[in-house]
Motif scaffolding. Structure first.
Motif, PDB file in Angstrom:
ATOM      1  N   ASN A 126       0.784  -1.238   0.010  1.00  0.00           N
ATOM      2  CA  ASN A 126       0.050  -0.002   0.090  1.00  0.00           C
ATOM      3  C   ASN A 126       0.695   1.522   0.078  1.00  0.00           C
ATOM      4  O   ASN A 126       0.302   2.385  -0.150  1.00  0.00           O
ATOM      5  N   LEU A 127       2.141   1.068   0.040  1.00  0.00           N
ATOM      6  CA  LEU A 127       3.050   2.458   0.317  1.00  0.00           C
ATOM      7  C   LEU A 127       2.767   3.389  -0.823  1.00  0.00           C
ATOM      8  O   LEU A 127       2.579   4.564  -0.631  1.00  0.00           O
ATOM      9  N   GLU A 128       2.672   2.977  -2.180  1.00  0.00           N
ATOM     10  CA  GLU A 128       2.558   3.707  -3.134  1.00  0.00           C
ATOM     11  C   GLU A 128       1.125   4.610  -3.342  1.00  0.00           C
ATOM     12  O   GLU A 128       1.179   5.644  -3.517  1.00  0.00           O
ATOM     13  N   LEU A 129       0.348   4.069  -2.668  1.00  0.00           N
ATOM     14  CA  LEU A 129      -1.405   4.418  -2.606  1.00  0.00           C
ATOM     15  C   LEU A 129      -1.171   5.387  -1.397  1.00  0.00           C
ATOM     16  O   LEU A 129      -1.645   6.337  -1.415  1.00  0.00           O
ATOM     17  N   TYR A 130      -0.870   4.924  -0.318  1.00  0.00           N
ATOM     18  CA  TYR A 130      -1.070   5.773   0.807  1.00  0.00           C
ATOM     19  C   TYR A 130       0.105   6.523   1.228  1.00  0.00           C
ATOM     20  O   TYR A 130       0.013   7.549   1.882  1.00  0.00           O
ATOM     21  N   GLY A 131       1.332   6.274   1.084  1.00  0.00           N
ATOM     22  CA  GLY A 131       2.375   6.903   1.426  1.00  0.00           C
ATOM     23  C   GLY A 131       2.861   6.565   2.948  1.00  0.00           C
ATOM     24  O   GLY A 131       2.330   5.520   3.308  1.00  0.00           O
ATOM     25  N   TYR A 132       3.760   7.560   3.346  1.00  0.00           N
ATOM     26  CA  TYR A 132       4.173   7.126   4.819  1.00  0.00           C
ATOM     27  C   TYR A 132       3.240   7.561   5.803  1.00  0.00           C
ATOM     28  O   TYR A 132       2.656   8.604   5.367  1.00  0.00           O
ATOM     29  N   GLY A 133       3.023   7.253   7.115  1.00  0.00           N
ATOM     30  CA  GLY A 133       2.450   7.844   8.183  1.00  0.00           C
ATOM     31  C   GLY A 133       1.735   6.992   8.736  1.00  0.00           C
ATOM     32  O   GLY A 133       1.380   5.774   8.243  1.00  0.00           O
ATOM     33  N   ILE A 134       0.858   7.587   9.747  1.00  0.00           N
ATOM     34  CA  ILE A 134      -0.300   6.600  10.800  1.00  0.00           C
ATOM     35  C   ILE A 134      -1.479   6.350   9.915  1.00  0.00           C
ATOM     36  O   ILE A 134      -1.986   5.111   9.986  1.00  0.00           O
ATOM     37  N   LYS A 135      -1.903   7.246   8.912  1.00  0.00           N
ATOM     38  CA  LYS A 135      -3.189   6.870   8.312  1.00  0.00           C
ATOM     39  C   LYS A 135      -3.267   5.840   7.318  1.00  0.00           C
ATOM     40  O   LYS A 135      -3.726   4.768   7.502  1.00  0.00           O
ATOM     41  N   GLY A 136      -2.083   5.740   6.634  1.00  0.00           N
ATOM     42  CA  GLY A 136      -1.827   4.531   5.694  1.00  0.00           C
ATOM     43  C   GLY A 136      -1.424   3.140   6.668  1.00  0.00           C
ATOM     44  O   GLY A 136      -2.026   2.229   6.020  1.00  0.00           O
ATOM     45  N   PHE A 137      -0.910   3.258   7.769  1.00  0.00           N
ATOM     46  CA  PHE A 137      -0.392   2.104   8.522  1.00  0.00           C
ATOM     47  C   PHE A 137      -1.877   1.663   9.215  1.00  0.00           C
ATOM     48  O   PHE A 137      -2.402   0.441   9.108  1.00  0.00           O
TER      49      PHE A 137
END
Length: 234
Positions: A57-68
């Motif tokens: 999901n990294l390319e979709l959400y990027g880094y950070g708590i929300k993507g996590f």
């Protein structure tokens, strides 16, 4: 490495686990996530699948708590074959909110260093993650007054650094990056001809780990704590 910072005019600081504690809270949340799903899989399997989901999901959400958090929810559905309860999903969402609301714990010596360096150098924050979350943490940390500029990058690769330094009209020969990640804060900086200081944090996300062979590609100054940098810059 023989540290020669005589020509340095601008110092960039990573934020998470360089200025304040961050990764510790992710590890604690992963522990709680595994407990919530222990009836479906072993802890080791849950950890592995969550990490795979984060990478996917990294390319979709990027880094950070929300993507996590989104990756935790998706992993919970996968690991339970869509049988995970609504209450468990609600608990996962609450774990994310708790992380966002967590008090900012500035690391020892950080404010002392920033206070002494700001008079002589132009200080900037160069971090990655969720923009709103990073802005919130910087404000809560009380450190924003020390920085001339704050940049939240989508990633920290050579191209990202090079573009930003050009935009800010910073000569690579006059730039020094300080951070806890060899992969994000050191190797790409050395790759564009600037200088870097590595200050390891006791916990490192698997995605940020670097093979020993890569570490030896270029020299860099490694310190045990941020206050040691004053010996080279002040």
């Amino acid at each position: 490495m023989e540290a020669d910072f005589k020509g340095i005019k601008v110092i960039g600081f990573d934020a998470d686990d360089t200025l304040w504690v961050n990764e510790t809270y992710f590890r604690e949340t992963e522990e709680r996530f595994a407990e919530l799903l222990e009836s479906y899989e072993t802890k080791n399997k849950i950890d592995q699948e969550l990490f795979k989901m984060e990478m996917k999901n990294l390319e979709l959400y990027g880094y950070g708590i929300k993507g996590f958090v989104l990756s935790m929810v998706e992993s919970a559905l996968d690991l339970s074959n869509n049988k995970v309860s609504q209450s468990t999903i609600e608990e996962i969402l609450q774990l994310g909110k708790n992380m966002i609301d967590h008090p900012v714990e500035v690391l020892d010596g950080v404010e002392e260093v920033l206070e002494k360096l700001q008079a002589k150098y132009r200080l900037i924050v160069m971090t990655k993650g969720d923009l709103l979350d990073q802005e919130r943490k910087l404000e809560r940390s009380g450190l924003s007054k020390y920085f001339h500029h704050v940049e939240v990058l989508s990633d920290k690769k050579e191209t990202n650094y090079k573009a930003l330094l050009e935009h800010l009209e910073i000569d690579t020969n006059e730039f020094l990056m300080v951070g806890n990640s060899l992969k994000s804060d050191v190797l790409p900086i050395l790759g564009i001809g600037a200088k870097a200081v590595h200050i390891p944090f006791h916990t490192t996300w698997a995605h940020e780990e670097v093979n020993e062979n890569e570490i030896n590609v270029n020299g860099h100054l490694k310190l045990n704590r941020i206050t040691e940098i004053l010996k080279y810059l002040n």
